[in-house]
Write a protein that holds these residues in place. Sequence first.
Motif, PDB file in Angstrom:
ATOM      1  N   LYS A 177      24.859  -3.544  -2.029  1.00  9.79           N
ATOM      2  CA  LYS A 177      24.308  -2.422  -1.260  1.00  9.79           C
ATOM      3  C   LYS A 177      23.207  -1.770  -2.084  1.00  9.79           C
ATOM      4  O   LYS A 177      23.400  -1.476  -3.268  1.00  9.79           O
ATOM      5  N   THR A 178      22.036  -1.556  -1.473  1.00  6.11           N
ATOM      6  CA  THR A 178      20.906  -0.926  -2.150  1.00  6.11           C
ATOM      7  C   THR A 178      20.844   0.552  -1.803  1.00  6.11           C
ATOM      8  O   THR A 178      20.944   0.925  -0.623  1.00  6.11           O
ATOM      9  N   ILE A 179      20.676   1.380  -2.839  1.00  6.57           N
ATOM     10  CA  ILE A 179      20.620   2.836  -2.656  1.00  6.57           C
ATOM     11  C   ILE A 179      19.228   3.330  -3.035  1.00  6.57           C
ATOM     12  O   ILE A 179      18.698   2.967  -4.095  1.00  6.57           O
ATOM     13  N   PHE A 180      18.647   4.177  -2.170  1.00  3.80           N
ATOM     14  CA  PHE A 180      17.354   4.815  -2.412  1.00  3.80           C
ATOM     15  C   PHE A 180      17.622   6.304  -2.615  1.00  3.80           C
ATOM     16  O   PHE A 180      17.997   6.999  -1.661  1.00  3.80           O
ATOM     17  N   LEU A 181      17.442   6.800  -3.818  1.00  2.00           N
ATOM     18  CA  LEU A 181      17.714   8.204  -4.123  1.00  2.00           C
ATOM     19  C   LEU A 181      16.401   8.922  -4.435  1.00  2.00           C
ATOM     20  O   LEU A 181      15.762   8.684  -5.462  1.00  2.00           O
ATOM     21  N   ASP A 182      16.011   9.818  -3.522  1.00  2.00           N
ATOM     22  CA  ASP A 182      14.787  10.620  -3.682  1.00  2.00           C
ATOM     23  C   ASP A 182      15.204  12.004  -4.164  1.00  2.00           C
ATOM     24  O   ASP A 182      15.880  12.740  -3.448  1.00  2.00           O
ATOM     25  N   PHE A 183      14.838  12.328  -5.409  1.00  2.00           N
ATOM     26  CA  PHE A 183      15.214  13.646  -5.928  1.00  2.00           C
ATOM     27  C   PHE A 183      13.980  14.545  -6.128  1.00  2.00           C
ATOM     28  O   PHE A 183      13.970  15.441  -6.960  1.00  2.00           O
ATOM     29  N   THR A 184      12.934  14.304  -5.301  1.00  3.45           N
ATOM     30  CA  THR A 184      11.762  15.194  -5.351  1.00  3.45           C
ATOM     31  C   THR A 184      12.048  16.516  -4.660  1.00  3.45           C
ATOM     32  O   THR A 184      11.446  17.543  -4.993  1.00  3.45           O
ATOM     33  N   GLY A 185      12.934  16.480  -3.672  1.00  2.00           N
ATOM     34  CA  GLY A 185      13.179  17.692  -2.900  1.00  2.00           C
ATOM     35  C   GLY A 185      12.041  18.029  -1.949  1.00  2.00           C
ATOM     36  O   GLY A 185      11.984  19.135  -1.412  1.00  2.00           O
ATOM     37  N   LYS A 186      11.145  17.068  -1.743  1.00  2.00           N
ATOM     38  CA  LYS A 186       9.972  17.334  -0.910  1.00  2.00           C
ATOM     39  C   LYS A 186       9.867  16.290   0.206  1.00  2.00           C
ATOM     40  O   LYS A 186      10.411  15.190   0.105  1.00  2.00           O
ATOM     41  N   LYS A 187       9.124  16.654   1.234  1.00  2.00           N
ATOM     42  CA  LYS A 187       8.826  15.731   2.314  1.00  2.00           C
ATOM     43  C   LYS A 187       8.042  14.548   1.769  1.00  2.00           C
ATOM     44  O   LYS A 187       7.115  14.716   0.967  1.00  2.00           O
ATOM     45  N   ARG A 188       8.368  13.360   2.226  1.00  2.00           N
ATOM     46  CA  ARG A 188       7.674  12.173   1.755  1.00  2.00           C
ATOM     47  C   ARG A 188       6.283  12.079   2.397  1.00  2.00           C
ATOM     48  O   ARG A 188       6.146  12.148   3.629  1.00  2.00           O
ATOM     49  N   GLU A 189       5.256  11.927   1.583  1.00  2.00           N
ATOM     50  CA  GLU A 189       3.885  11.815   2.052  1.00  2.00           C
ATOM     51  C   GLU A 189       3.412  10.361   2.080  1.00  2.00           C
ATOM     52  O   GLU A 189       2.493  10.018   2.809  1.00  2.00           O
ATOM     53  N   SER A 190       4.028   9.522   1.269  1.00  2.00           N
ATOM     54  CA  SER A 190       3.569   8.140   1.170  1.00  2.00           C
ATOM     55  C   SER A 190       3.911   7.342   2.416  1.00  2.00           C
ATOM     56  O   SER A 190       4.928   7.581   3.069  1.00  2.00           O
ATOM     57  N   ASN A 191       3.042   6.390   2.763  1.00  2.00           N
ATOM     58  CA  ASN A 191       3.271   5.485   3.877  1.00  2.00           C
ATOM     59  C   ASN A 191       3.635   4.070   3.391  1.00  2.00           C
ATOM     60  O   ASN A 191       3.521   3.103   4.140  1.00  2.00           O
ATOM     61  N   ILE A 192       3.998   3.970   2.130  1.00  2.00           N
ATOM     62  CA  ILE A 192       4.288   2.649   1.585  1.00  2.00           C
ATOM     63  C   ILE A 192       5.460   1.988   2.317  1.00  2.00           C
ATOM     64  O   ILE A 192       5.527   0.784   2.457  1.00  2.00           O
ATOM     65  N   TYR A 193       6.394   2.820   2.798  1.00  3.17           N
ATOM     66  CA  TYR A 193       7.458   2.329   3.684  1.00  3.17           C
ATOM     67  C   TYR A 193       8.103   3.500   4.385  1.00  3.17           C
ATOM     68  O   TYR A 193       7.891   4.658   4.024  1.00  3.17           O
TER      69      TYR A 193
END
Length: 502
Positions: free
Chosen positions: A486-502
């Motif tokens: 199982k792959t986990i993606f953990l975003d700890f920026t606390g901000k809305k994602r701006e990138s369109n990479i995916y």
Amino acid sequence: MTTATKEKTDIAVLKQFIGGEWVEGTGTREIKSVNPSDSREVVATCKGASKEDVQKALAAAQEAYKGWKATPAPARARVLDKVVALARQNKERLARILAREEGKILPEALGEMEKGINLLEWFAGEGLRFMGTTAPSELPKNLLYTVREPLGVVSIITPWNFPWAIPCWKIAPALVAGNAVIFKPASNTPWLASELVKLFDEAGLPKGVLSFIVGAGSEVGDSLVEDDRVKAVSFTGSNQIGVRVHTICGKRGIPVTCEMGGKNPCIVWKDADLDLALAGVVKGAFGSTGQRCTATSRLILHEDIADEFLKKVVDAANAMKIGPALEEGIGLGPAVDQGQLDTDLDYIKIARDEGAKIVCGGNRVEDGDLKFGYFVEPTIFDHCTPKMKIAQEEVFGPVLAVFRVKTLEQAIEYANDTVFGLTCAIYTQDITTAMTYMEESEVGMFHINSPTIGGEAQVPFGGVKGSAVGDKEMAKEGINFFSKSKTIFLDFTGKKRESNIY
């Protein structure tokens, strides 16, 4: 040389192990395990399981899975550590059961015990290595990682020829990975399988995590493959049944691994150490009475050394002491049962009829009390051709087909001319010769100056072509089969994602 003695003990009365309790099966079949060294002796009996028994085992396994999955992998591994200790304490006793029930001579039975213990020990260590990976993210303050998780309830179906080692190398990784297991051994070797389950129970495995079902495949086998609660199947056995198991699992879309037959060649080249090759060929062809999927069943000789080497092999085969598995000094024990003995004798007749030249053996052994056992002489056919049945079909007995060749290209062509692709060997002092064959070989395991047989816990076991489908067994591959990533993606920026990479 033949001999006969008899060791008498009480008949073991076996039961099913369902939900952590030993219970009598409710099926219609009465299962009897007979001593192949002396068919007059019944060594174990068991009332076979029914489909209803399987349903109870599946329900218990599904319930037990929740708690076992939640148990940390190192804690799961410590149960295996206890099984290892118990197995070592009982090694001699269990080896004697193996010899009496399956017919493996005692030194080989002790060897199988040690291999199984090594496998249990190695997979126990995997409880401390049951881990995923981390990877760098394209994005700042993002963590990417994987974990491994169990599959759920899994079925393990094993054959009679290695009734200790094969269950060990399947059950151990399945349990360490956190699965609940339904274990169905071969019906003609249930006693030792039952003893293995007792060790897991004594070691403290929670109720329902491991169930033991003995019964006819027609009564219980289909449920262990077709039921929706079964999330993976690990099977070792015949090609006919293995292909059917693979087909059913494919339709269901669940993981399956099937380890099946072999028709394993050994090339002895003109520069080989002939004494070294002799030891390997005799052990590979006649060890365990030829009843291994990895047995050496085809011997390919360079014509320059063919006569000299074949004489050595024939002399060694003729010198083997044939007799009961538990008697000291025995070199060749019995076939496992009447059916396998008949198969051996049928293929010997077919080879004769097809024009192969018999140079050793070829007969059932019936001296004295050996007539009550399933003994056949070690048998060697010379001047075989690649399309003979003895060259193409698995006999599973002490029967060796010999071929003579002029060139390495011809030897490799002969070696690869089979639907199977499990293992092979070459004896040579020339590394170029060995590695040329290695690159061209169509097998899953390749031996240089060692027999076709064998494997170790820390490297994968399995074949290609008609010898196997699905993942290999043992090593990391063994535990990976019984788990999912199982792959986990953990975003700890606390901000809305701006990138369109995916």
